[in-house]
Write a protein that holds these residues in place. Structure first.
Motif, PDB file in Angstrom:
ATOM      1  N   ARG A 107       1.712  15.050 -11.652  1.00  0.00           N
ATOM      2  CA  ARG A 107       2.647  14.759 -10.556  1.00  0.00           C
ATOM      3  C   ARG A 107       3.279  16.023  -9.972  1.00  0.00           C
ATOM      4  O   ARG A 107       3.263  16.243  -8.758  1.00  0.00           O
ATOM      5  N   ASN A 108       3.815  16.883 -10.836  1.00  0.00           N
ATOM      6  CA  ASN A 108       4.542  18.058 -10.350  1.00  0.00           C
ATOM      7  C   ASN A 108       3.631  19.056  -9.635  1.00  0.00           C
ATOM      8  O   ASN A 108       3.982  19.592  -8.588  1.00  0.00           O
ATOM      9  N   PHE A 109       2.459  19.312 -10.223  1.00  0.00           N
ATOM     10  CA  PHE A 109       1.546  20.266  -9.596  1.00  0.00           C
ATOM     11  C   PHE A 109       1.044  19.725  -8.257  1.00  0.00           C
ATOM     12  O   PHE A 109       0.869  20.488  -7.307  1.00  0.00           O
ATOM     13  N   THR A 110       0.820  18.425  -8.176  1.00  0.00           N
ATOM     14  CA  THR A 110       0.357  17.830  -6.921  1.00  0.00           C
ATOM     15  C   THR A 110       1.381  18.028  -5.813  1.00  0.00           C
ATOM     16  O   THR A 110       1.037  18.373  -4.676  1.00  0.00           O
ATOM     17  N   PHE A 111       2.656  17.837  -6.145  1.00  0.00           N
ATOM     18  CA  PHE A 111       3.710  18.062  -5.149  1.00  0.00           C
ATOM     19  C   PHE A 111       3.781  19.532  -4.744  1.00  0.00           C
ATOM     20  O   PHE A 111       3.932  19.859  -3.555  1.00  0.00           O
ATOM     21  N   LEU A 112       3.675  20.444  -5.721  1.00  0.00           N
ATOM     22  CA  LEU A 112       3.699  21.878  -5.411  1.00  0.00           C
ATOM     23  C   LEU A 112       2.495  22.258  -4.558  1.00  0.00           C
ATOM     24  O   LEU A 112       2.625  23.010  -3.580  1.00  0.00           O
ATOM     25  N   PHE A 113       1.336  21.759  -4.923  1.00  0.00           N
ATOM     26  CA  PHE A 113       0.098  22.044  -4.196  1.00  0.00           C
ATOM     27  C   PHE A 113       0.211  21.590  -2.737  1.00  0.00           C
ATOM     28  O   PHE A 113      -0.066  22.360  -1.810  1.00  0.00           O
ATOM     29  N   CYS A 114       0.646  20.357  -2.532  1.00  0.00           N
ATOM     30  CA  CYS A 114       0.756  19.827  -1.174  1.00  0.00           C
ATOM     31  C   CYS A 114       1.814  20.586  -0.376  1.00  0.00           C
ATOM     32  O   CYS A 114       1.611  20.907   0.804  1.00  0.00           O
ATOM     33  N   SER A 115       2.943  20.886  -1.020  1.00  0.00           N
ATOM     34  CA  SER A 115       4.007  21.624  -0.341  1.00  0.00           C
ATOM     35  C   SER A 115       3.528  22.995   0.109  1.00  0.00           C
ATOM     36  O   SER A 115       3.770  23.406   1.256  1.00  0.00           O
ATOM     37  N   LYS A 116       2.828  23.698  -0.768  1.00  0.00           N
ATOM     38  CA  LYS A 116       2.416  25.052  -0.430  1.00  0.00           C
ATOM     39  C   LYS A 116       1.369  25.063   0.677  1.00  0.00           C
ATOM     40  O   LYS A 116       1.398  25.919   1.566  1.00  0.00           O
ATOM     41  N   LEU A 117       0.446  24.123   0.650  1.00  0.00           N
ATOM     42  CA  LEU A 117      -0.586  24.092   1.691  1.00  0.00           C
ATOM     43  C   LEU A 117      -0.002  23.694   3.049  1.00  0.00           C
ATOM     44  O   LEU A 117      -0.419  24.209   4.082  1.00  0.00           O
ATOM     45  N   VAL A 118       0.968  22.787   3.036  1.00  0.00           N
ATOM     46  CA  VAL A 118       1.650  22.436   4.296  1.00  0.00           C
ATOM     47  C   VAL A 118       2.430  23.642   4.800  1.00  0.00           C
ATOM     48  O   VAL A 118       2.440  23.941   6.003  1.00  0.00           O
ATOM     49  N   LYS A 119       3.087  24.343   3.883  1.00  0.00           N
ATOM     50  CA  LYS A 119       3.860  25.531   4.252  1.00  0.00           C
ATOM     51  C   LYS A 119       2.951  26.614   4.824  1.00  0.00           C
ATOM     52  O   LYS A 119       3.288  27.294   5.811  1.00  0.00           O
ATOM     53  N   ILE A 120       1.770  26.822   4.242  1.00  0.00           N
ATOM     54  CA  ILE A 120       0.828  27.819   4.746  1.00  0.00           C
ATOM     55  C   ILE A 120       0.347  27.440   6.145  1.00  0.00           C
ATOM     56  O   ILE A 120       0.208  28.300   7.021  1.00  0.00           O
ATOM     57  N   THR A 121       0.096  26.161   6.369  1.00  0.00           N
ATOM     58  CA  THR A 121      -0.289  25.699   7.700  1.00  0.00           C
ATOM     59  C   THR A 121       0.816  26.003   8.711  1.00  0.00           C
ATOM     60  O   THR A 121       0.551  26.485   9.825  1.00  0.00           O
ATOM     61  N   ALA A 122       2.058  25.748   8.316  1.00  0.00           N
ATOM     62  CA  ALA A 122       3.191  26.053   9.194  1.00  0.00           C
ATOM     63  C   ALA A 122       3.289  27.554   9.462  1.00  0.00           C
ATOM     64  O   ALA A 122       3.571  27.972  10.592  1.00  0.00           O
ATOM     65  N   ASP A 123       3.058  28.365   8.429  1.00  0.00           N
ATOM     66  CA  ASP A 123       3.089  29.825   8.605  1.00  0.00           C
ATOM     67  C   ASP A 123       2.023  30.289   9.592  1.00  0.00           C
ATOM     68  O   ASP A 123       2.260  31.176  10.414  1.00  0.00           O
ATOM     69  N   CYS A 124       0.825  29.706   9.489  1.00  0.00           N
ATOM     70  CA  CYS A 124      -0.257  30.070  10.414  1.00  0.00           C
ATOM     71  C   CYS A 124       0.144  29.762  11.857  1.00  0.00           C
ATOM     72  O   CYS A 124      -0.069  30.574  12.760  1.00  0.00           O
ATOM     73  N   PHE A 125       0.735  28.594  12.047  1.00  0.00           N
ATOM     74  CA  PHE A 125       1.186  28.224  13.382  1.00  0.00           C
ATOM     75  C   PHE A 125       2.296  29.156  13.854  1.00  0.00           C
ATOM     76  O   PHE A 125       2.314  29.592  15.013  1.00  0.00           O
ATOM     77  N   ALA A 126       3.219  29.487  12.955  1.00  0.00           N
ATOM     78  CA  ALA A 126       4.362  30.325  13.331  1.00  0.00           C
ATOM     79  C   ALA A 126       3.908  31.707  13.786  1.00  0.00           C
ATOM     80  O   ALA A 126       4.255  32.167  14.880  1.00  0.00           O
ATOM     81  N   VAL A 127       3.125  32.376  12.960  1.00  0.00           N
ATOM     82  CA  VAL A 127       2.724  33.756  13.252  1.00  0.00           C
ATOM     83  C   VAL A 127       1.815  33.811  14.472  1.00  0.00           C
ATOM     84  O   VAL A 127       1.994  34.665  15.363  1.00  0.00           O
ATOM     85  N   ASN A 128       0.848  32.909  14.559  1.00  0.00           N
ATOM     86  CA  ASN A 128      -0.109  32.970  15.671  1.00  0.00           C
ATOM     87  C   ASN A 128       0.495  32.523  16.996  1.00  0.00           C
ATOM     88  O   ASN A 128       0.156  33.074  18.052  1.00  0.00           O
ATOM     89  N   THR A 129       1.394  31.554  16.971  1.00  0.00           N
ATOM     90  CA  THR A 129       2.046  31.158  18.218  1.00  0.00           C
ATOM     91  C   THR A 129       2.959  32.275  18.728  1.00  0.00           C
ATOM     92  O   THR A 129       3.016  32.526  19.935  1.00  0.00           O
ATOM     93  N   ILE A 130       3.658  32.943  17.815  1.00  0.00           N
ATOM     94  CA  ILE A 130       4.506  34.064  18.230  1.00  0.00           C
ATOM     95  C   ILE A 130       3.645  35.202  18.773  1.00  0.00           C
ATOM     96  O   ILE A 130       3.982  35.838  19.788  1.00  0.00           O
ATOM     97  N   LEU A 131       2.510  35.478  18.108  1.00  0.00           N
ATOM     98  CA  LEU A 131       1.611  36.538  18.565  1.00  0.00           C
ATOM     99  C   LEU A 131       1.162  36.300  19.999  1.00  0.00           C
ATOM    100  O   LEU A 131       1.279  37.182  20.867  1.00  0.00           O
ATOM    101  N   TRP A 132       0.656  35.105  20.294  1.00  0.00           N
ATOM    102  CA  TRP A 132       0.166  34.809  21.631  1.00  0.00           C
ATOM    103  C   TRP A 132       1.308  34.621  22.623  1.00  0.00           C
ATOM    104  O   TRP A 132       1.152  34.884  23.821  1.00  0.00           O
ATOM    105  N   PHE A 133       2.450  34.190  22.137  1.00  0.00           N
ATOM    106  CA  PHE A 133       3.626  34.101  22.993  1.00  0.00           C
ATOM    107  C   PHE A 133       3.993  35.488  23.539  1.00  0.00           C
ATOM    108  O   PHE A 133       4.270  35.645  24.741  1.00  0.00           O
ATOM    109  N   LEU A 134       3.976  36.498  22.666  1.00  0.00           N
ATOM    110  CA  LEU A 134       4.282  37.863  23.093  1.00  0.00           C
ATOM    111  C   LEU A 134       3.234  38.382  24.077  1.00  0.00           C
ATOM    112  O   LEU A 134       3.560  39.071  25.045  1.00  0.00           O
ATOM    113  N   ILE A 135       1.968  38.048  23.808  1.00  0.00           N
ATOM    114  CA  ILE A 135       0.897  38.487  24.712  1.00  0.00           C
ATOM    115  C   ILE A 135       1.048  37.827  26.081  1.00  0.00           C
ATOM    116  O   ILE A 135       0.963  38.484  27.123  1.00  0.00           O
ATOM    117  N   PHE A 136       1.300  36.516  26.090  1.00  0.00           N
ATOM    118  CA  PHE A 136       1.456  35.800  27.350  1.00  0.00           C
ATOM    119  C   PHE A 136       2.679  36.268  28.133  1.00  0.00           C
ATOM    120  O   PHE A 136       2.695  36.221  29.366  1.00  0.00           O
TER     121      PHE A 136
END
Length: 418
Positions: free
Chosen positions: A9-38
């Motif tokens: 149970r605990n590892f599953t919650f940590l696993f899901c949390s971290k992968l969702v967080k990484i997805t959010a990080d990808c969106f954050a960094v790449n949207t800011i990158l292209w925002f600055l370019i645009f």
């Protein structure tokens, strides 16, 4: 579930949390990158974004982690996710209100990076608390292999989203992702060692906020972690030219295009996933040997890539490079988790991470200037030679390559008695 699987149970919650967080990080960094370019911020804006994305979490880690206690790890992760959610909400709101100067964007991204100084050490230190000791390697391997695939998918989906609705609106997607990651962390429950003991029976805590140097002292006196940290210096210096010059190398010396560059990233992610999957199935005893050997193979991949113009060989090197990423990160995390006391793990992890992150922009700058004189391919190859020589020296003159699991446990017990 089977008690011998990491999918409790605990590892599953940590696993899901971290992968969702990484997805959010990808969106954050790449949207800011292209925002600055645009927005016309150009190379200066993107270069400054790279700096504020790496350095704050590296430099602040040793300062923040002394505040972390074993029973508060998940709340530090929760705090990091909530902070990043609010930051990524503030930027588009200010933009649509007509306020988006470069200094303001970089300031918020600096804070965004700084929260990594708490999330990453806490998440790594949490794994030994929620899985059995004989499953720590497998848990790290599962995390590593999955993270690379999620990053690749996240970047791809983010690119499509930016094209469809624009960078500013795409930032809003990070809000529910960060909130979901934070919520999942709160469901993790674990028992703290010694929680049933009276206050007088517990060993005196060895680290305080005012003794930040403890993490550095532990790494310096540790017979296994000290050579590992030294090799991290050379490894990151060697890999920085590839990180900074790969696109230039492909375009100018191999005659490739962005599609080739993207395919190389896919190949690298595939290698990382494959090796991570293998490490989740195979039991390793000499983690230090795996760590250094992977570094040497990585150096060979850089050398082969930089010294030839055959595209199939470059793809083969990219596959090997991806495999070494998992083969380096999994033993590094496992060594820290096995050979360091619970209370000291966040601090030690942050010290070694600081060395890793600081070397990347330093090596990138040096490699960039050298590439204007010698060519990007040769600079990448020289980085590989440095990593190979350093790895051989570490194997010959330190105990890292010879250390077994029992040696790491003894090192931990020795530090507790010290």
């Amino acid at each position: 579930m089977n008690s011998d699987t990491v999918w409790q149970r605990n590892f599953t919650f940590l696993f899901c949390s971290k992968l969702v967080k990484i997805t959010a990080d990808c969106f954050a960094v790449n949207t800011i990158l292209w925002f600055l370019i645009f927005e016309g911020k150009g190379a200066i804006g993107t270069a400054l974004l790279l700096a504020v994305s790496f350095l704050p979490q590296a430099l602040l880690g040793p300062i923040i982690t002394p505040l972390m206690k074993v029973d508060t790890l998940k709340f530090w992760m929760f705090f990091a996710d909530i902070t990043r959610a609010l930051l990524m909400l503030a930027i588009p709101i200010c933009y649509f209100s007509g306020f988006s100067p470069l200094w303001f964007i970089l300031l918020l991204m600096l804070i965004h990076s700084a929260t990594g100084a708490s999330y990453n050490p806490a998440s790594v230190s949490l794994i030994p608390k929620i899985v059995k000791g004989n499953l720590i390697q497998k848990a790290n391997a599962v995390m590593q292999s999955s993270e690379h695939i999620v990053r690749l998918v996240g970047v791809t989906v983010c690119g499509v989203t930016i094209v469809a609705i624009g960078a500013a609106r795409a930032m809003l997607i990070t809000l529910p992702l960060y909130l979901l990651s934070a919520s999942l962390v709160l469901f993790i429950k674990y028992k703290i060692k010694g929680a049933d003991e009276s206050e007088s029976d517990r060993p005196k805590q060895k680290g305080t906020y005012f003794k930040i140097k403890r993490g550095f002292t532990l790494v310096r006196s540790h017979h296994i972690l000290f050579p590992l940290a030294i090799y991290c210096v050379f490894s990151n210096l060697a890999s920085a030219p590839w990180e900074a010059l790969s696109a230039v190398y492909i375009a100018e010396e191999l005659g490739g295009d962005p599609i080739i560059h993207s395919l190389l990233k896919v190949t690298t992610a595939g290698g990382a996933f494959l090796l991570g999957y293998i490490l989740a199935k195979v039991k390793v005893n000499r983690y230090g040997l795996l760590f250094v050997t992977a570094g040497i193979v990585e150096g060979i991949a850089f050398f082969v890539t930089g010294m030839n113009s055959l595209l199939p060989l470059v793809f083969l090197a990219a596959l090997a490079l991806g495999a070494t990423i998992s083969a380096i990160n999994v033993p590094e995390h496992t060594i820290i988790q096995i050979s360091v006391d619970d209370e000291d793990q966040p601090q030690v992890y942050s010290v070694i991470s600081m060395i890793s992150y600081v070397m990347i922009p330093l090596g990138a700058i040096v490699g960039g200037y050298a590439a204007t004189v010698f060519g990007s391919g040769r600079v990448i190859a020289v980085g590989g030679i440095v990593e190979i020589i350093a790895g051989i020296a570490i194997l010959l003159f330190t105990k890292l390559g010879k250390a077994q699991r029992i040696d790491m446990i003894r090192e931990k017990e020795g530090n507790l008695k010290a």
